[in-house]
Design a protein around this motif. Structure first.
Motif, PDB file in Angstrom:
ATOM      1  N   GLN A  87       0.732  -0.962  -0.126  1.00 49.18           N
ATOM      2  CA  GLN A  87       0.166   0.046   0.166  1.00 49.18           C
ATOM      3  C   GLN A  87       0.729   1.701  -0.250  1.00 49.18           C
ATOM      4  OE1 GLN A  87      -2.696  -0.846   3.465  1.00 49.18           O
ATOM      5  NE2 GLN A  87      -4.390  -0.998   1.875  1.00 49.18           N
ATOM      6  N   LEU A  88       0.242   2.479  -0.593  1.00 46.26           N
ATOM      7  CA  LEU A  88       0.988   3.287  -0.567  1.00 46.26           C
ATOM      8  C   LEU A  88       0.124   4.525  -0.390  1.00 46.26           C
ATOM      9  CD1 LEU A  88       2.949   3.396  -4.129  1.00 46.26           C
ATOM     10  CD2 LEU A  88       4.040   3.139  -1.623  1.00 46.26           C
ATOM     11  N   ARG A  89       0.028   5.111   0.986  1.00 50.30           N
ATOM     12  CA  ARG A  89      -0.969   6.233   1.514  1.00 50.30           C
ATOM     13  C   ARG A  89      -0.965   7.200   1.651  1.00 50.30           C
ATOM     14  NH1 ARG A  89      -5.495   3.326   1.152  1.00 50.30           N
ATOM     15  NH2 ARG A  89      -4.031   3.096  -0.880  1.00 50.30           N
ATOM     16  N   GLN A  90       0.205   8.043   1.106  1.00 50.60           N
ATOM     17  CA  GLN A  90       0.863   9.294   0.478  1.00 50.60           C
ATOM     18  C   GLN A  90       0.407   9.659  -0.411  1.00 50.60           C
ATOM     19  OE1 GLN A  90       3.952   8.800   3.576  1.00 50.60           O
ATOM     20  NE2 GLN A  90       4.557  10.403   2.974  1.00 50.60           N
ATOM     21  N   ARG A  91       0.777  10.939  -0.969  1.00 49.59           N
ATOM     22  CA  ARG A  91       1.102  11.661  -2.476  1.00 49.59           C
ATOM     23  C   ARG A  91       2.371  11.582  -2.345  1.00 49.59           C
ATOM     24  NH1 ARG A  91      -3.177  15.108  -5.190  1.00 49.59           N
ATOM     25  NH2 ARG A  91      -4.712  13.787  -6.094  1.00 49.59           N
ATOM     26  N   ALA A  92       3.641  10.826  -3.543  1.00 50.62           N
ATOM     27  CA  ALA A  92       4.807  10.847  -3.736  1.00 50.62           C
ATOM     28  C   ALA A  92       4.937  12.429  -3.642  1.00 50.62           C
ATOM     29  CB  ALA A  92       5.027  11.056  -5.366  1.00 50.62           C
ATOM     30  N   THR A  93       3.996  13.903  -3.874  1.00 53.42           N
ATOM     31  CA  THR A  93       4.920  15.002  -3.808  1.00 53.42           C
ATOM     32  C   THR A  93       4.701  16.213  -1.994  1.00 53.42           C
ATOM     33  OG1 THR A  93       2.937  16.380  -4.649  1.00 53.42           O
ATOM     34  CG2 THR A  93       4.606  15.358  -5.735  1.00 53.42           C
ATOM     35  N   ASN A  94       4.186  14.682  -1.226  1.00 53.02           N
ATOM     36  CA  ASN A  94       3.425  15.316  -0.028  1.00 53.02           C
ATOM     37  C   ASN A  94       1.701  16.052  -0.196  1.00 53.02           C
ATOM     38  OD1 ASN A  94       5.230  13.557   1.794  1.00 53.02           O
ATOM     39  ND2 ASN A  94       6.716  15.302   0.882  1.00 53.02           N
ATOM     40  N   ALA A  95       1.636  16.799  -1.444  1.00 48.30           N
ATOM     41  CA  ALA A  95       0.605  16.916  -1.352  1.00 48.30           C
ATOM     42  C   ALA A  95      -0.465  16.142  -1.049  1.00 48.30           C
ATOM     43  CB  ALA A  95      -0.105  17.159  -2.948  1.00 48.30           C
ATOM     44  N   PRO A  96      -1.801  16.763  -0.498  1.00 50.43           N
ATOM     45  CA  PRO A  96      -2.895  15.863   0.462  1.00 50.43           C
ATOM     46  C   PRO A  96      -3.889  15.586  -0.608  1.00 50.43           C
ATOM     47  CG  PRO A  96      -3.341  18.790   0.310  1.00 50.43           C
ATOM     48  CD  PRO A  96      -1.809  18.465   0.344  1.00 50.43           C
ATOM     49  N   LEU A  97      -4.188  14.436  -0.394  1.00 45.57           N
ATOM     50  CA  LEU A  97      -5.714  14.803  -1.510  1.00 45.57           C
ATOM     51  C   LEU A  97      -6.834  15.736  -1.806  1.00 45.57           C
ATOM     52  CD1 LEU A  97      -6.151  10.615  -0.380  1.00 45.57           C
ATOM     53  CD2 LEU A  97      -5.814  11.542  -2.618  1.00 45.57           C
ATOM     54  N   PRO A  98      -7.759  15.909  -2.860  1.00 48.71           N
ATOM     55  CA  PRO A  98      -8.475  16.688  -3.134  1.00 48.71           C
ATOM     56  C   PRO A  98      -9.811  16.812  -1.902  1.00 48.71           C
ATOM     57  CG  PRO A  98      -8.425  15.591  -4.671  1.00 48.71           C
ATOM     58  CD  PRO A  98      -7.294  14.917  -3.552  1.00 48.71           C
ATOM     59  N   GLU A  99     -10.639  17.011  -1.415  1.00 44.76           N
ATOM     60  CA  GLU A  99     -11.307  17.608  -0.264  1.00 44.76           C
ATOM     61  C   GLU A  99     -12.318  17.302  -1.994  1.00 44.76           C
ATOM     62  OE1 GLU A  99     -14.432  19.655   2.749  1.00 44.76           O
ATOM     63  OE2 GLU A  99     -11.687  20.529   2.334  1.00 44.76           O
ATOM     64  N   ILE A 100     -12.972  15.991  -0.857  1.00 42.86           N
ATOM     65  CA  ILE A 100     -14.536  15.762  -2.029  1.00 42.86           C
ATOM     66  C   ILE A 100     -15.629  16.744  -1.296  1.00 42.86           C
ATOM     67  CG2 ILE A 100     -16.114  13.876  -2.981  1.00 42.86           C
ATOM     68  CD1 ILE A 100     -13.682  12.276  -3.122  1.00 42.86           C
ATOM     69  N   THR A 101     -16.395  17.496  -2.064  1.00 42.50           N
ATOM     70  CA  THR A 101     -17.162  18.149  -1.325  1.00 42.50           C
ATOM     71  C   THR A 101     -19.183  18.066  -2.633  1.00 42.50           C
ATOM     72  OG1 THR A 101     -15.796  20.952  -0.287  1.00 42.50           O
ATOM     73  CG2 THR A 101     -18.680  20.395  -1.176  1.00 42.50           C
ATOM     74  N   ILE A 102     -20.023  17.326  -2.319  1.00 45.71           N
ATOM     75  CA  ILE A 102     -21.397  16.997  -2.099  1.00 45.71           C
ATOM     76  C   ILE A 102     -21.816  18.746  -2.881  1.00 45.71           C
ATOM     77  CG2 ILE A 102     -23.332  15.858  -2.017  1.00 45.71           C
ATOM     78  CD1 ILE A 102     -22.378  13.965  -0.439  1.00 45.71           C
ATOM     79  N   VAL A 103     -22.625  18.702  -3.992  1.00 51.15           N
ATOM     80  CA  VAL A 103     -23.245  19.852  -4.646  1.00 51.15           C
ATOM     81  C   VAL A 103     -24.321  19.455  -4.995  1.00 51.15           C
ATOM     82  CG1 VAL A 103     -23.413  21.690  -5.720  1.00 51.15           C
ATOM     83  CG2 VAL A 103     -20.630  20.672  -5.429  1.00 51.15           C
ATOM     84  N   PRO A 104     -25.414  19.955  -3.798  1.00 54.58           N
ATOM     85  CA  PRO A 104     -26.836  19.134  -4.179  1.00 54.58           C
ATOM     86  C   PRO A 104     -27.773  19.535  -4.975  1.00 54.58           C
ATOM     87  CG  PRO A 104     -26.638  19.351  -2.113  1.00 54.58           C
ATOM     88  CD  PRO A 104     -25.294  20.312  -2.481  1.00 54.58           C
ATOM     89  N   LEU A 105     -28.071  18.954  -6.561  1.00 50.43           N
ATOM     90  CA  LEU A 105     -28.915  19.738  -7.369  1.00 50.43           C
ATOM     91  C   LEU A 105     -30.603  19.732  -7.459  1.00 50.43           C
ATOM     92  CD1 LEU A 105     -26.966  17.805 -10.286  1.00 50.43           C
ATOM     93  CD2 LEU A 105     -26.471  19.984  -9.147  1.00 50.43           C
ATOM     94  N   ARG A 106     -30.880  19.502  -6.196  1.00 48.24           N
ATOM     95  CA  ARG A 106     -32.769  19.353  -6.136  1.00 48.24           C
ATOM     96  C   ARG A 106     -33.216  21.173  -6.094  1.00 48.24           C
ATOM     97  NH1 ARG A 106     -33.538  15.282  -1.191  1.00 48.24           N
ATOM     98  NH2 ARG A 106     -32.651  13.587  -2.640  1.00 48.24           N
ATOM     99  N   ARG A 107     -33.808  20.911  -6.724  1.00 50.78           N
ATOM    100  CA  ARG A 107     -34.870  22.921  -6.886  1.00 50.78           C
ATOM    101  C   ARG A 107     -33.791  23.773  -7.740  1.00 50.78           C
ATOM    102  NH1 ARG A 107     -36.558  20.504  -1.832  1.00 50.78           N
ATOM    103  NH2 ARG A 107     -38.621  19.915  -2.282  1.00 50.78           N
ATOM    104  N   GLN A 108     -32.335  22.929  -8.085  1.00 54.81           N
ATOM    105  CA  GLN A 108     -30.878  24.531  -8.422  1.00 54.81           C
ATOM    106  C   GLN A 108     -31.203  24.683 -10.313  1.00 54.81           C
ATOM    107  OE1 GLN A 108     -28.966  25.334  -6.756  1.00 54.81           O
ATOM    108  NE2 GLN A 108     -29.890  24.577  -4.788  1.00 54.81           N
ATOM    109  N   TYR A 109     -31.479  26.245 -10.315  1.00 52.60           N
ATOM    110  CA  TYR A 109     -31.507  26.152 -11.899  1.00 52.60           C
ATOM    111  C   TYR A 109     -29.954  25.194 -12.343  1.00 52.60           C
ATOM    112  CZ  TYR A 109     -30.762  29.330 -15.935  1.00 52.60           C
ATOM    113  OH  TYR A 109     -30.725  29.288 -17.116  1.00 52.60           O
ATOM    114  N   LEU A 110     -29.889  24.507 -13.690  1.00 51.74           N
ATOM    115  CA  LEU A 110     -28.835  24.238 -14.907  1.00 51.74           C
ATOM    116  C   LEU A 110     -28.308  25.581 -15.661  1.00 51.74           C
ATOM    117  CD1 LEU A 110     -29.359  20.818 -13.648  1.00 51.74           C
ATOM    118  CD2 LEU A 110     -27.509  22.088 -12.037  1.00 51.74           C
ATOM    119  N   GLN A 111     -27.530  25.151 -15.690  1.00 49.50           N
ATOM    120  CA  GLN A 111     -26.913  25.642 -16.951  1.00 49.50           C
ATOM    121  C   GLN A 111     -25.948  24.865 -17.540  1.00 49.50           C
ATOM    122  OE1 GLN A 111     -25.961  29.986 -16.895  1.00 49.50           O
ATOM    123  NE2 GLN A 111     -25.603  29.869 -15.093  1.00 49.50           N
TER     124      GLN A 111
END
Length: 716
Positions: free
Chosen positions: A365-389
């Motif tokens: 297992q390799l659990r850290q990035r080679a450049t020591n950069a952190p994994l990106p944070e994943i944010t949920i964007v709810p789409l209900r009742r949202q105006y989409l383009q």
């Protein structure tokens, strides 16, 4: 057996299940298995592979062969055994298996080309043309120093042959290319060093799963592991799932090990180029060979290690003709050649994780990035009742604007080609369907064509609805083409690259786009699966997943696993170097358990939950699965054949069906299938060897096209 009473056993190259017998040629010694023969077949001649000798059938006059093409086998014994295993395990005609494993020119009976490395230079100045033309002047300038033929442009090569005949150019043989490894570009971390140490000490056959998060430096682990092998003169094979991944990996390998002894092999090359590389590899002139599925069958006389990158990818499974898995067959080749095999992935398949649990694979297992950069944070964007383009929420559009203003790049993932996946009538709701498939037609606006992505059928935009004759036809849903259009309108001063099969003219077009992306100027990348894995984009800091819901409710039991893998692979393109990254995941179902697991970004926990669900449901990988599929222009003969096949099945098999295929009609054929389950692969194989010959004798089978897919990866 005495050779006087023997006959030749020949597999005809093609989808013929039988092995054919031919008379021995006169005044010939023993012929080795694995050579090509030209044999009479019906009113024509066909190419065949000699399998060995057998007893002559009584009271039958055998035809003599027409020609012996080779003096030595094309493939070594280990590869011949691999092909026999593949034909046996996947229950496919041996001649067709050989055909899939050989380059096109060899299938046609052409001889192996001469691939002795040569360089060319000017020979006698007095023989030079007195008044050279433009091309002659270019050739003279080029050959002022010894030049390998690979560096001579194709338009000048006919002139080169003329110059050789006239004597003012001469050739000399070059030494066999050798690996010249460059130093590491950066210091490895402790996890990488541990993995390399373990892999370098692997001797004989062993299977290793290298489970490394995106950006963890798996490629450098591969290269450092194989460097001592290459420097010692051994050969290594690296398999990748798609052609699009070869340019970047080939460039890195050539920069690291030198260009002459490293080569890539894939279907985008010409038949002549593929045969030349195949022959160089077979002669040991290529030490590191990179390629897609069929590269697995290239003979490598000093093979020391096989690496399967992105091992989870379903593209390793062949979906037409011979339904083999290149990943599983690579493991079998490693077993036959008694060498280690490395499976690498940031999102390992559930099959591989299950094999680790069962003690069949060893885990690193390799659990850290080679450049020591952190994994990106994943944010949920709810789409209900949202105006989409164009499928884009205001949250994602704002994030795109901020990312571009900071001088960074945006990657937007949408796994749907075309402008819109459906066209419907706004008055009656009728959806325009492919006349040959049970699927909606996709609108491609730039080509102004309606296109079926299953059979290739095309049509113009109709004048009115075929159901109610209303002119109110509208598009429904979004594809990458529509997304590109919206982005160009919103970000008029920003480069927008669409990366899918429609937008790129072949592999060269993709490589050209990648070069522009790596200039790291602000831009938006819009793409499908082609962008989902393996690529390193230093300037991408924002990844947007446009539609993550389509994989949640598929009838294919593997769909949740693929959704998990795809989203996390795409997410891993963000923030791979010093610039932090973020991922926005658009969904109408923010509370769905799998969406919540995706937001956590922990593949291991989510994969283990999916694996437990599979085990409880009795689905692969804890059981064995085979699909028996049949198709015909009418449903009745399909039902009759599948019911007859089910009735003659051994009691050890659990069979479900007949049931319609997920795509019930494709290219004018109705389709249905049987699900065949067994507790283990061994029991499955034992039963199939008894059952399938019975299916071949069924009279109902003559009125349908049917095939067997062992260990299927897609329900189609």
């Amino acid at each position: 057996m005495p050779i006087e009473t023997a006959c030749l056993q020949v597999a005809i190259l093609g989808p013929l299940p039988q092995i054919f017998s031919y008379a021995l040629p006169e005044n010939s010694g023993p012929l080795p298995p694995g050579i090509r023969l030209r044999v009479p077949f019906g009113k024509n001649s066909r190419m065949g592979i000699l399998l060995g000798y057998g007893d002559c059938p009584p009271d039958i006059t055998l035809k003599p062969i027409e020609a012996v093409i080779d003096t030595q086998p094309l493939l070594p014994q280990a590869l011949q055994r691999l092909l026999h295993f593949g034909a046996h395990y996947y229950h496919h005609p041996l001649g067709n298996v050989w055909s899939a494993a050989l380059p096109a020119h060899l299938r046609k009976g052409r001889p192996l080309p001469e691939v002795v490395p040569r360089a060319y230079r000017l020979a006698r100045p007095e023989e030079l043309p007195s008044r050279p033309g433009k091309r002659q002047t270019a050739l003279i300038t080029l050959l002022s120093a010894p030049t390998p033929v690979t560096e001579i442009p194709a338009p000048l090569r006919p002139l080169l042959q003329q110059a050789l005949k006239k004597g003012w150019v001469e050739a000399r043989t070059l030494p066999t290319p050798q690996i010249s490894a460059q130093p590491l570009p950066y210091a490895l971390n402790a996890e990488q060093c541990h993995a390399i140490q373990q892999l370098r000490h692997a001797h004989g056959f062993s299977c290793w799963l290298l489970d490394g998060i995106t950006g963890s430096g798996k490629t450098e682990v591969y290269f450092e592991t194989i460097r001592p092998l290459l420097e010692a003169g051994w050969q290594v094979l690296i398999l990748v799932p798609e052609i699009g991944l070869t340019p970047q990996l080939l460039a890195r390998a050539q920069a690291r090990f030198g260009g002459e002894a490293v080569a890539a092999l894939h279907s985008a090359q010409s038949d002549t180029e593929r045969l030349r590389i195949w022959t160089r590899a077979a002669m040991g002139q290529v030490q590191l060979l990179i390629g897609t599925r069929s590269t697995l069958f290239v003979p490598l006389p000093r093979l020391a290690c096989i690496i399967i990158d992105e091992e989870h990818d379903p593209s390793f499974k062949q979906h037409q003709g011979w339904h083999y898995s290149a990943r599983d067959m690579a493991i079998q080749r490693a077993r036959l050649e008694n060498i280690p095999v490395i499976l690498g992935s940031a999102t390992p398949s559930l099959e591989s994780l299950y094999n680790v649990q069962q003690g069949r694979y060893q885990l690193l297992q390799l659990r850290q990035r080679a450049t020591n950069a952190p994994l990106p944070e994943i944010t949920i964007v709810p789409l209900r009742r949202q105006y989409l383009q164009g499928g884009l929420s205001s949250t994602l559009l704002s994030a795109c604007r901020d990312t571009l203003a900071a001088g960074n790049q945006v990657l937007l993932f949408l796994n749907r080609r075309g402008y819109a996946p459906a066209v419907l009538c706004h008055d009656c709701g009728h959806v325009l369907q492919c006349p040959r498939c049970s699927a909606a037609l996709t609108w491609h606006r730039q080509q102004e064509r309606l296109r079926c992505h299953h059979c290739g059928h095309e049509a113009c935009w109709p004048a009115d609805c075929p159901e109610c004759h209303s002119a109110a036809l509208i598009t429904a849903g979004q594809g990458t083409e529509q997304l590109e259009e919206v982005l160009r309108q919103r970000f008029t001063d920003t480069l927008v690259w669409r990366i899918d099969r429609d937008a790129l003219p072949g592999r060269e077009g993709f490589a050209s786009i990648l070069e522009q992306i790596h200039q790291n100027q602000p831009a938006i990348l819009v793409g499908t699966q082609m962008l989902a894995k393996g690529h390193h984009f230093p300037a991408v800091t924002l990844v947007g997943i446009i539609n993550s819901d389509q994989g949640l409710f598929s009838a294919d039991f593997r769909a949740p696993e693929r959704l998990l893998q795809t989203v996390l692979q795409v997410a891993g393109r963000a923030g791979r170097e010093e610039r932090p990254g973020q991922v926005l995941l658009q969904t109408h179902l923010p509370q769905h358990p799998l969406i919540q697991k995706l937001a956590a970004g922990d593949y291991q926990e989510a994969a283990q939950l999916l694996l437990q669900e599979r085990i409880q449901a009795g689905l692969p990988p804890c059981t064995a699965l085979t699909l028996l599929s049949a198709e015909a222009h009418q449903r009745a003969p399909i039902q009759r054949f599948l019911k007859a096949a089910r009735n003659c099945a051994p009691p050890s098999l659990h069979i479900s069906g007949p049931q319609p295929a997920l795509l019930e009609r494709r290219a004018g054929f109705e389709r249905a299938e049987l699900w065949i389950e067994a507790p283990t692969r061994q029991e499955m194989q034992k039963a199939l060897r008894i059952w399938l010959p019975c299916c071949q004798q069924l009279p109902e089978g003559r009125k349908v096209r049917w095939s067997v897919d062992v260990d299927p990866q897609f329900l189609r």
